[in-house]
Design a protein around this motif. Structure first.
Motif, mmCIF file in Angstrom:
data_model
loop_
_atom_site.group_PDB
_atom_site.id
_atom_site.type_symbol
_atom_site.label_atom_id
_atom_site.label_comp_id
_atom_site.label_asym_id
_atom_site.label_seq_id
_atom_site.Cartn_x
_atom_site.Cartn_y
_atom_site.Cartn_z
ATOM 1 N N ARG A 40 0.851 -1.193 0.000
ATOM 2 C CA ARG A 40 0.000 0.000 0.000
ATOM 3 C C ARG A 40 0.887 1.243 0.000
ATOM 4 O O ARG A 40 1.117 1.864 1.049
ATOM 5 C CB ARG A 40 -0.933 -0.022 1.213
ATOM 6 N N GLU A 43 -0.375 4.662 1.631
ATOM 7 C CA GLU A 43 -0.396 4.636 3.098
ATOM 8 C C GLU A 43 1.020 4.778 3.656
ATOM 9 O O GLU A 43 1.247 5.501 4.644
ATOM 10 C CB GLU A 43 -1.022 3.334 3.587
ATOM 11 N N ARG A 46 2.245 8.424 3.363
ATOM 12 C CA ARG A 46 1.635 9.275 4.392
ATOM 13 C C ARG A 46 2.416 9.199 5.696
ATOM 14 O O ARG A 46 2.640 10.210 6.371
ATOM 15 C CB ARG A 46 0.181 8.871 4.627
ATOM 16 N N GLN A 47 2.874 8.004 6.052
ATOM 17 C CA GLN A 47 3.663 7.841 7.277
ATOM 18 C C GLN A 47 5.029 8.514 7.145
ATOM 19 O O GLN A 47 5.492 9.208 8.058
ATOM 20 C CB GLN A 47 3.857 6.360 7.577
ATOM 21 N N HIS A 69 -0.080 12.574 -1.383
ATOM 22 C CA HIS A 69 0.309 12.337 0.003
ATOM 23 C C HIS A 69 1.763 12.686 0.297
ATOM 24 O O HIS A 69 2.236 12.458 1.408
ATOM 25 C CB HIS A 69 0.085 10.856 0.353
ATOM 26 N N TRP A 246 10.714 -0.065 5.302
ATOM 27 C CA TRP A 246 9.335 -0.525 5.205
ATOM 28 C C TRP A 246 9.149 -2.027 5.420
ATOM 29 O O TRP A 246 8.014 -2.514 5.410
ATOM 30 C CB TRP A 246 8.667 -0.086 3.906
#
Length: 265
Positions: A40, A43, A46-47, A69, A246
């Motif tokens: 993703r 998502e 965004r982090q 984002h 990640w």
């Protein structure tokens, strides 16, 4: 007269904040397809945008997915590929520098692997893109690796792999210098594992060096942070880490910890 164009200077300033950078690489699917941790991307971005990263390295397709984002993150755009984990051969261009400008990139990234059968093709590509990038004021980040690094470098499992060969210092120095000679503004390469040897590689290069992470070194952050501390001691300008960030349970915490070391006063 400035030694670098205004466009390059401004874009590099967005990437190398205070002369250093934490870049999160998200371009692994370009060759490996679905990689654990990148399911993703929006998502994840965004982090990263609020956790201390300076930039992301993405492909055009992923950039389209995450562009809403990115916040203040600089964009390094991968413009070569066309080789899967099932195939082989040189990484070929599929985006030109003009298109990268239109996509809002702050730098373009291409690969070259020294010692590969297709070495000349990829080195010619680096030199050609360096020339094109001068015309557009676009920084070039050359990912300069060697064939001796590849078995380790391409481990996407998240479990780690064989360590780099003990004589890899010479490969790193050769790769860094050749990338600079061809006109790259920044070099991305692997850490050899020796602070003294890596310092010699950086000193022989003449342009900023950002360190690629490679496979994770165990389940925790200790190995990652040890690498960051050592490469910064050796004179690196920062890191371009993917799996180290990640594939950790908490990517935001991982990038914040890395950024704390890279940007330490």
């Amino acid at each position: 007269m400035p030694t670098r164009s205004i466009g390059k200077s401004l874009r590099l300033r967005r990437i190398l904040r205070r002369g250093r950078a934490v870049v999160v690489a998200m371009d692994h699917g370009n060759a490996a397809g679905a990689v654990r941790g990148l399911e993703r991307p929006a998502e994840l971005v965004r982090q990263l945008a609020s956790a201390g990263a300076d930039a992301i390295l993405v492909t055009p397709g992923v950039l389209e997915q995450v562009c809403e984002h990115v916040g203040d993150l600089a964009i390094l755009l991968r413009i070569d590929g066309c080789v899967s984990s099932l195939g082989g051969g040189p990484m070929r261009l599929y985006v030109d520098v003009e298109q990268a400008v239109s996509l809002g990139a702050d730098a373009v990234v291409v690969n070259a692997t020294l010692g590969a059968d297709f070495e000349s093709d990829e080195l010619e590509k680096v030199g050609s893109i360096a020339s094109e990038s001068r015309c557009w004021g676009m920084p070039l980040v050359a990912e300069m690796l060697s064939q001796g690094m590849m078995a380790n470098h391409m481990d996407m499992s998240g479990q780690g792999g064989d360590i780099l060969p003990p004589d890899i210092d010479d490969d790193v120095t050769l790769a860094c210098r050749m990338g600079a000679e061809l006109g790259s503004d920044v070099i991305k390469t692997r850490y050899s594992g020796s602070v003294r040897g890596f310092r010699k590689s950086i000193d022989a290069c003449g342009v900023p060096v950002l360190v690629a992470g490679g496979p994770r070194r165990g389940p925790g952050l200790d190995g990652t942070l040890e690498t960051v501390s050592e490469v910064m001691d050796a004179g690196a300008s920062g890191v371009i880490f993917g799996r180290q960030i990640w594939q950790y349970a908490d990517p935001a915490a991982a990038v914040a910890a890395v950024a704390g070391l890279v940007h330490a006063e």
